[in-house]
Design a protein around this motif. Structure first.
Motif, PDB file in Angstrom:
ATOM      1  N   ARG A   1      32.687 -11.574-103.117  1.00 16.64           N
ATOM      2  CA  ARG A   1      33.905 -11.150-103.821  1.00 16.64           C
ATOM      3  C   ARG A   1      34.982 -10.677-102.848  1.00 16.64           C
ATOM      4  O   ARG A   1      36.164 -10.954-103.054  1.00 16.64           O
ATOM      5  CB  ARG A   1      33.559 -10.071-104.843  1.00 16.64           C
ATOM      6  N   LEU A   2      34.592  -9.965-101.791  1.00 26.84           N
ATOM      7  CA  LEU A   2      35.580  -9.534-100.793  1.00 26.84           C
ATOM      8  C   LEU A   2      36.172 -10.733-100.058  1.00 26.84           C
ATOM      9  O   LEU A   2      37.378 -10.773 -99.797  1.00 26.84           O
ATOM     10  CB  LEU A   2      34.954  -8.560 -99.788  1.00 26.84           C
ATOM     11  N   ARG A   3      35.352 -11.701 -99.739  1.00 25.52           N
ATOM     12  CA  ARG A   3      35.865 -12.912 -99.063  1.00 25.52           C
ATOM     13  C   ARG A   3      36.810 -13.692 -99.970  1.00 25.52           C
ATOM     14  O   ARG A   3      37.767 -14.302 -99.493  1.00 25.52           O
ATOM     15  CB  ARG A   3      34.707 -13.788 -98.610  1.00 25.52           C
ATOM     16  N   ALA A   4      36.544 -13.667-101.262  1.00 22.35           N
ATOM     17  CA  ALA A   4      37.421 -14.367-102.212  1.00 22.35           C
ATOM     18  C   ALA A   4      38.800 -13.710-102.272  1.00 22.35           C
ATOM     19  O   ALA A   4      39.784 -14.381-102.582  1.00 22.35           O
ATOM     20  CB  ALA A   4      36.785 -14.393-103.598  1.00 22.35           C
ATOM     21  N   LEU A   5      38.877 -12.411-101.957  1.00 19.92           N
ATOM     22  CA  LEU A   5      40.180 -11.726-101.958  1.00 19.92           C
ATOM     23  C   LEU A   5      41.114 -12.293-100.905  1.00 19.92           C
ATOM     24  O   LEU A   5      42.327 -12.219-101.054  1.00 19.92           O
ATOM     25  CB  LEU A   5      40.002 -10.231-101.690  1.00 19.92           C
ATOM     26  N   GLU A   6      40.579 -12.853 -99.827  1.00 20.33           N
ATOM     27  CA  GLU A   6      41.397 -13.372 -98.749  1.00 20.33           C
ATOM     28  C   GLU A   6      42.370 -14.442 -99.232  1.00 20.33           C
ATOM     29  O   GLU A   6      43.451 -14.572 -98.702  1.00 20.33           O
ATOM     30  CB  GLU A   6      40.518 -13.948 -97.643  1.00 20.33           C
ATOM     31  N   SER A   7      41.984 -15.195-100.245  1.00 21.54           N
ATOM     32  CA  SER A   7      42.844 -16.275-100.707  1.00 21.54           C
ATOM     33  C   SER A   7      43.711 -15.867-101.893  1.00 21.54           C
ATOM     34  O   SER A   7      44.434 -16.677-102.436  1.00 21.54           O
ATOM     35  CB  SER A   7      41.980 -17.477-101.107  1.00 21.54           C
ATOM     36  N   ARG A   8      43.660 -14.612-102.287  1.00 20.67           N
ATOM     37  CA  ARG A   8      44.469 -14.135-103.413  1.00 20.67           C
ATOM     38  C   ARG A   8      45.482 -13.111-102.943  1.00 20.67           C
ATOM     39  O   ARG A   8      45.318 -12.485-101.915  1.00 20.67           O
ATOM     40  CB  ARG A   8      43.566 -13.474-104.455  1.00 20.67           C
ATOM     41  N   SER A   9      46.480 -12.896-103.742  1.00 24.59           N
ATOM     42  CA  SER A   9      47.466 -11.870-103.435  1.00 24.59           C
ATOM     43  C   SER A   9      46.872 -10.497-103.705  1.00 24.59           C
ATOM     44  O   SER A   9      46.218 -10.279-104.714  1.00 24.59           O
ATOM     45  CB  SER A   9      48.701 -12.072-104.307  1.00 24.59           C
TER      46      SER A   9
ATOM     47  N   GLY B   1      55.905   4.435-106.636  1.00 24.86           N
ATOM     48  CA  GLY B   1      57.031   3.524-106.553  1.00 24.86           C
ATOM     49  C   GLY B   1      57.097   2.923-105.176  1.00 24.86           C
ATOM     50  O   GLY B   1      56.778   3.569-104.219  1.00 24.86           O
ATOM     51  N   GLY B   2      57.476   1.668-105.068  1.00 24.13           N
ATOM     52  CA  GLY B   2      57.574   1.080-103.740  1.00 24.13           C
ATOM     53  C   GLY B   2      57.451  -0.417-103.743  1.00 24.13           C
ATOM     54  O   GLY B   2      57.976  -1.089-104.604  1.00 24.13           O
ATOM     55  N   ALA B   3      56.760  -0.963-102.774  1.00 18.78           N
ATOM     56  CA  ALA B   3      56.750  -2.398-102.502  1.00 18.78           C
ATOM     57  C   ALA B   3      55.943  -3.216-103.489  1.00 18.78           C
ATOM     58  O   ALA B   3      56.186  -4.382-103.657  1.00 18.78           O
ATOM     59  CB  ALA B   3      56.219  -2.643-101.105  1.00 18.78           C
ATOM     60  N   GLY B   4      54.963  -2.666-104.131  1.00 21.34           N
ATOM     61  CA  GLY B   4      54.133  -3.429-105.052  1.00 21.34           C
ATOM     62  C   GLY B   4      52.947  -2.602-105.472  1.00 21.34           C
ATOM     63  O   GLY B   4      52.744  -1.516-104.966  1.00 21.34           O
ATOM     64  N   THR B   5      52.192  -3.094-106.408  1.00 21.08           N
ATOM     65  CA  THR B   5      50.983  -2.402-106.816  1.00 21.08           C
ATOM     66  C   THR B   5      49.811  -3.318-106.526  1.00 21.08           C
ATOM     67  O   THR B   5      49.947  -4.527-106.510  1.00 21.08           O
ATOM     68  CB  THR B   5      51.049  -1.992-108.310  1.00 21.08           C
ATOM     69  N   LEU B   6      48.687  -2.718-106.279  1.00 21.95           N
ATOM     70  CA  LEU B   6      47.506  -3.513-105.967  1.00 21.95           C
ATOM     71  C   LEU B   6      47.087  -4.299-107.198  1.00 21.95           C
ATOM     72  O   LEU B   6      47.136  -3.787-108.316  1.00 21.95           O
ATOM     73  CB  LEU B   6      46.377  -2.590-105.513  1.00 21.95           C
ATOM     74  N   SER B   7      46.656  -5.535-106.995  1.00 21.40           N
ATOM     75  CA  SER B   7      46.185  -6.326-108.121  1.00 21.40           C
ATOM     76  C   SER B   7      44.924  -5.690-108.686  1.00 21.40           C
ATOM     77  O   SER B   7      44.151  -5.056-107.953  1.00 21.40           O
ATOM     78  CB  SER B   7      45.914  -7.773-107.696  1.00 21.40           C
ATOM     79  N   GLN B   8      44.716  -5.842-109.960  1.00 16.48           N
ATOM     80  CA  GLN B   8      43.542  -5.258-110.613  1.00 16.48           C
ATOM     81  C   GLN B   8      42.253  -5.813-110.012  1.00 16.48           C
ATOM     82  O   GLN B   8      41.286  -5.074-109.824  1.00 16.48           O
ATOM     83  CB  GLN B   8      43.594  -5.524-112.130  1.00 16.48           C
ATOM     84  N   THR B   9      42.245  -7.075-109.677  1.00 15.70           N
ATOM     85  CA  THR B   9      41.064  -7.689-109.055  1.00 15.70           C
ATOM     86  C   THR B   9      40.755  -7.006-107.734  1.00 15.70           C
ATOM     87  O   THR B   9      39.604  -6.657-107.461  1.00 15.70           O
ATOM     88  CB  THR B   9      41.304  -9.192-108.819  1.00 15.70           C
ATOM     89  N   TYR B  10      41.790  -6.786-106.922  1.00 16.49           N
ATOM     90  CA  TYR B  10      41.592  -6.126-105.635  1.00 16.49           C
ATOM     91  C   TYR B  10      41.008  -4.729-105.838  1.00 16.49           C
ATOM     92  O   TYR B  10      40.042  -4.348-105.173  1.00 16.49           O
ATOM     93  CB  TYR B  10      42.923  -6.041-104.882  1.00 16.49           C
TER      94      TYR B  10
ATOM     95  N   GLN C   1      36.718  -1.126-105.024  1.00 14.75           N
ATOM     96  CA  GLN C   1      36.004   0.064-105.519  1.00 14.75           C
ATOM     97  C   GLN C   1      34.503  -0.203-105.603  1.00 14.75           C
ATOM     98  O   GLN C   1      33.697   0.654-105.227  1.00 14.75           O
ATOM     99  CB  GLN C   1      36.540   0.490-106.885  1.00 14.75           C
ATOM    100  N   GLU C   2      34.109  -1.372-106.070  1.00 14.79           N
ATOM    101  CA  GLU C   2      32.685  -1.708-106.128  1.00 14.79           C
ATOM    102  C   GLU C   2      32.086  -1.781-104.723  1.00 14.79           C
ATOM    103  O   GLU C   2      30.975  -1.298-104.494  1.00 14.79           O
ATOM    104  CB  GLU C   2      32.485  -3.034-106.865  1.00 14.79           C
TER     105      GLU C   2
END
Length: 170
Positions: free
Chosen positions: A112-120, A141-150, A155-156
């Motif tokens: 799952r962590l390796r799959a994050l490499e190809s996602r925003s 507030g700022g540049a963006g929020t972390l994706s829920q998947t990330y 966290q897991e």
């Protein structure tokens, strides 16, 4: 005077003022077209310059925000891979059967962590309020929020690393 020059001078429809007025109208139309061309070109150049400035600013902000989070996910991945290599095989290379559920959980987290490499990593226009690399805290507030998947995947992985007591600080 010759006949031809007299004909031109006597011609009511062929006056210099009419020629001048016609040339002036043609010149004014040409000038309006030329002005329109320059206004359009100037507008397009302004839009392009603004787009570049804003894209660069957005990229810089997102990079400053996402880099520590990506680094954190990379550290977690490294710890899990190290655990997998150390504890997932015996000295002869055979898998230990006693920890197969734990090894399966580690393998799943690695995948799952390796799959994050190809996602925003970032979505939207908010950012994490926390200055730490941990993803357990939410937006500000700022540049963006972390994706829920990330957030879920990291966290897991953090929980699993804590459970395994692998590596130093989080």
């Amino acid at each position: 005077m010759s006949n031809s020059s007299r004909d031109t001078e006597d011609d009511v429809w062929d006056t210099d003022t009419e020629k001048e007025a016609a040339e002036r109208r043609i010149g004014e139309r040409s000038l309006r077209r030329l002005e329109g061309t320059f206004v359009t070109a100037g507008y397009s150049d302004g839009v392009e310059a603004s787009k570049y400035e804003n894209m660069q600013t957005g990229f810089d902000q997102a990079l400053d925000y996402a880099l520590p989070h990506g680094r954190h996910a990379g550290r977690l991945l490294g710890r899990l891979v190290a655990y997998r290599e150390i504890h997932g095989r015996s000295a002869t290379g055979a898998h230990y059967d006693s920890d197969s559920a734990l090894i399966a959980a580690v393998d799943s987290a690695i995948t799952r962590l390796r799959a994050l490499e190809s996602r925003s990593v970032l979505v939207g226009s908010k950012s994490c309020a926390s200055d730490s690399c941990s993803c357990s805290s939410g937006g500000g507030g700022g540049a963006g929020t972390l994706s829920q998947t990330y957030v879920v995947v990291v966290q897991e992985a953090e929980a699993l690393v804590s459970r395994l007591a692998v590596g130093g600080d989080k």
